[in-house]
Design an enzyme around this catalytic site. Structure first.
Site, PDB file in Angstrom:
ATOM      1  N   ASP A   1      39.737  29.012  73.678  1.00  0.00           N
ATOM      2  CA  ASP A   1      38.387  29.356  73.244  1.00  0.00           C
ATOM      3  C   ASP A   1      37.573  29.915  74.411  1.00  0.00           C
ATOM      4  O   ASP A   1      37.815  29.568  75.574  1.00  0.00           O
ATOM      5  CB  ASP A   1      37.714  28.098  72.683  1.00  0.00           C
ATOM      6  CG  ASP A   1      36.394  28.386  72.007  1.00  0.00           C
ATOM      7  OD1 ASP A   1      35.375  28.503  72.720  1.00  0.00           O
ATOM      8  OD2 ASP A   1      36.369  28.477  70.770  1.00  0.00           O
TER       9      ASP A   1
ATOM     10  N   HIS B   1      33.809  27.125  65.735  1.00  0.00           N
ATOM     11  CA  HIS B   1      34.837  27.641  66.639  1.00  0.00           C
ATOM     12  C   HIS B   1      36.231  27.255  66.149  1.00  0.00           C
ATOM     13  O   HIS B   1      37.174  28.050  66.232  1.00  0.00           O
ATOM     14  CB  HIS B   1      34.603  27.108  68.055  1.00  0.00           C
ATOM     15  CG  HIS B   1      33.463  27.770  68.763  1.00  0.00           C
ATOM     16  ND1 HIS B   1      33.617  28.474  69.938  1.00  0.00           N
ATOM     17  CD2 HIS B   1      32.141  27.852  68.460  1.00  0.00           C
ATOM     18  CE1 HIS B   1      32.444  28.939  70.330  1.00  0.00           C
ATOM     19  NE2 HIS B   1      31.536  28.575  69.441  1.00  0.00           N
TER      20      HIS B   1
END
Length: 470
Positions: free
Chosen positions: A118, A18
């Site tokens: 995110d 990520h």
């Protein structure tokens, strides 16, 4: 003097993939417009602490890194691991709040144009709201899965369906972001428990409140899913920004060169690469089935095997007796992830993949067809999309699941016959190979003056139009 830079605050989830993806989209944005500057706020999770600390010394023009103070280390509940993770992310909201307050108090500071959070950090939306700063979600998975998450929230909140019971049933449902009914066997594990569903639904509900959602995909790949999301007025604007890939592949190491020299000696499109990601490991019984399946398939292969023992001298401890000797010349077993650019080698003809979305986009970018073997998270749904919905992959399994938090848990064994059959189909299916090559061209075009290039232009305008003088 008026500010000439719009500052974005990126908050990636504390997972290496990520963070890497967030850095790549950050680089894309600052390279496209000199008026943008990005500060990446990193959350340190013990397993990746060294990697997080290394980012502080990373030098990228107009991208800086701030490591947040350590929150309360998560006390892992093996029955509800996502609850522990979610609470850990929430514990960092106060530190983000302190950083933002300090930034805006500095005289002559850049305008904070937005939070880019995110997909796993939706609790940070509340912090952005406190400062009256718009939030953008960076959804590093695919558009169809985004549509699935939002649809599950609708079923739960608006239609009062028992989603847990539905998810544990043996059936299929209609999801607007998919053309074809989605079988419950590919639902992520989170929606199969009450605690997991609560987090799943809560994050989707929050996602509807943001200014926009950036999705790592391109319209030519997920045409129906993008159109479905765009036509729903309850969903924020979706910007397609992909494929966002890290093609640098890290530092070149001597064993990379050894593998490439081996590939140089193989016929074109003859080698199958097996790569299950950094967290994809198997028990000895499954490793033996993979070995037998590879051997009987008759195809050359490069197998990235993440399984202790880690040194090459002890491979025999987990591999069948005599396997290494028998495959000499036609196969290689390595203990590290091959560099992404290896997929561009002319000898590589297919990939057996864990179906992480980044890995799937990489395979498409290089025009290499893949066989699906999903492991966790949304990977089963991504496998379903690629095989059934889009016809861009062949199946080894669609519904295989491993327990990341309990590796010793009983898991269905994929047999050598299934593996052999999947590899044979992967290497023989000319129609899929042609479709993947065509999609490769479209993925590259999307990023160079194509659909995603234009979408990023509109996104940048969204960032700066209220924050910089025209």
């Amino acid at each position: 003097m008026a500010n000439t830079v719009a500052e974005l605050l990126f908050i990636p989830a504390p997972l290496v993939d990520h963070i890497i993806s967030a850095i790549e989209i950050a680089k894309l944005l600052v390279n496209r417009d000199q008026r943008l500057s990005i500060t990446v706020l990193t959350i340190k999770l013990p397993p990746i602490a060294t990697y997080i600390e290394s980012l502080a010394n990373k030098s990228i023009d107009r991208i800086s890194f701030i490591q947040l103070k350590d929150g309360t280390p998560p006390k892992l509940d093996s029955k509800n691991p996502m609850t522990s993770f979610d609470e850990f992310i929430n514990s960092h909201c106060k530190y983000v709040r302190d950083v933002v307050a300090g930034m805006i108090s500095q005289p002559g500071s850049s305008r904070v144009a937005g939070f880019v959070i995110d997909m796993l950090c939706t609790s940070m939306i509340d912090v952005a709201d406190e400062f009256n700063v718009p939030t953008y979600v960076y959804f590093s998975s695919n558009a169809a899965f985004l549509g699935f998450k939002l649809h599950i929230e609708t079923l739960f909140n608006d239609q009062n369906q028992d989603v847990v019971e539905l998810s544990n049933s043996d059936g299929e449902i209609l999801v607007p972001a998919f053309n074809k009914p989605v079988p419950t066997k590919v639902f992520p594990s989170m929606v199969r428990t009450r605690d997991g569903l609560e987090i799943f639904v809560s994050s989707s509900r929050k996602r509807r409140t943001v200014r926009a959602i950036m999705v790592n995909t391109f319209p030519e790949l997920e045409t129906h899913a993008i159109e479905s999301l765009s036509s729903d007025s309850s969903i924020p604007r979706v910007y397609t920004v992909g494929p966002v890939l890290n093609l640098e592949g890290g530092t070149r190491k001597p064993y990379d060169d050894n593998v490439i020299r081996w590939l140089d000696g193989q016929p074109p499109s003859s080698v199958v690469v097996l790569s299950f990601g950094s967290m994809g490991s198997f028990q000895k019984v499954q490793i033996e089935e993979i070995a037998h399946g590879l051997e009987t398939s008759g195809h050359r292969f490069l197998w990235s095997l993440h399984q202790p023992p880690s040194d090459h001298e002890d491979q025999g401890a987990v591999l069948p007796e005599g396997f290494v000797e028998r495959i000499s010349g036609i196969g290689k077993v390595i203990r590290w992830d091959p560099p992404v650019t290896l997929l561009g080698h002319c000898a590589v003809g297919g990939v057996v993949s864990h179906c992480g979305w980044d890995s799937m986009l990489e395979s498409l970018w290089f025009g290499v067809p893949l066989a699906t073997w999903p492991l966790y998270a949304e990977q089963q749904m991504s496998a379903f999309e690629m095989v059934v919905e889009l016809g861009l992959a062949v199946e080894i399994k669609l519904d295989y699941k491993m327990d990341l938090f309990n590796p010793q848990a009983d898991t269905v064994i994929v047999t050598a016959n299934e593996i052999e059959g999947g590899i044979r189909r992967l290497m023989a299916d000319k129609m899929i190979r042609t479709k993947v090559k065509e999609m490769s061209e479209k993925s590259r075009a999307a990023m160079t003056k194509g659909s995603s290039y234009d979408s990023v232009s509109y996104l940048i305008q969204d960032f700066i139009k209220k924050h910089l003088p025209s």
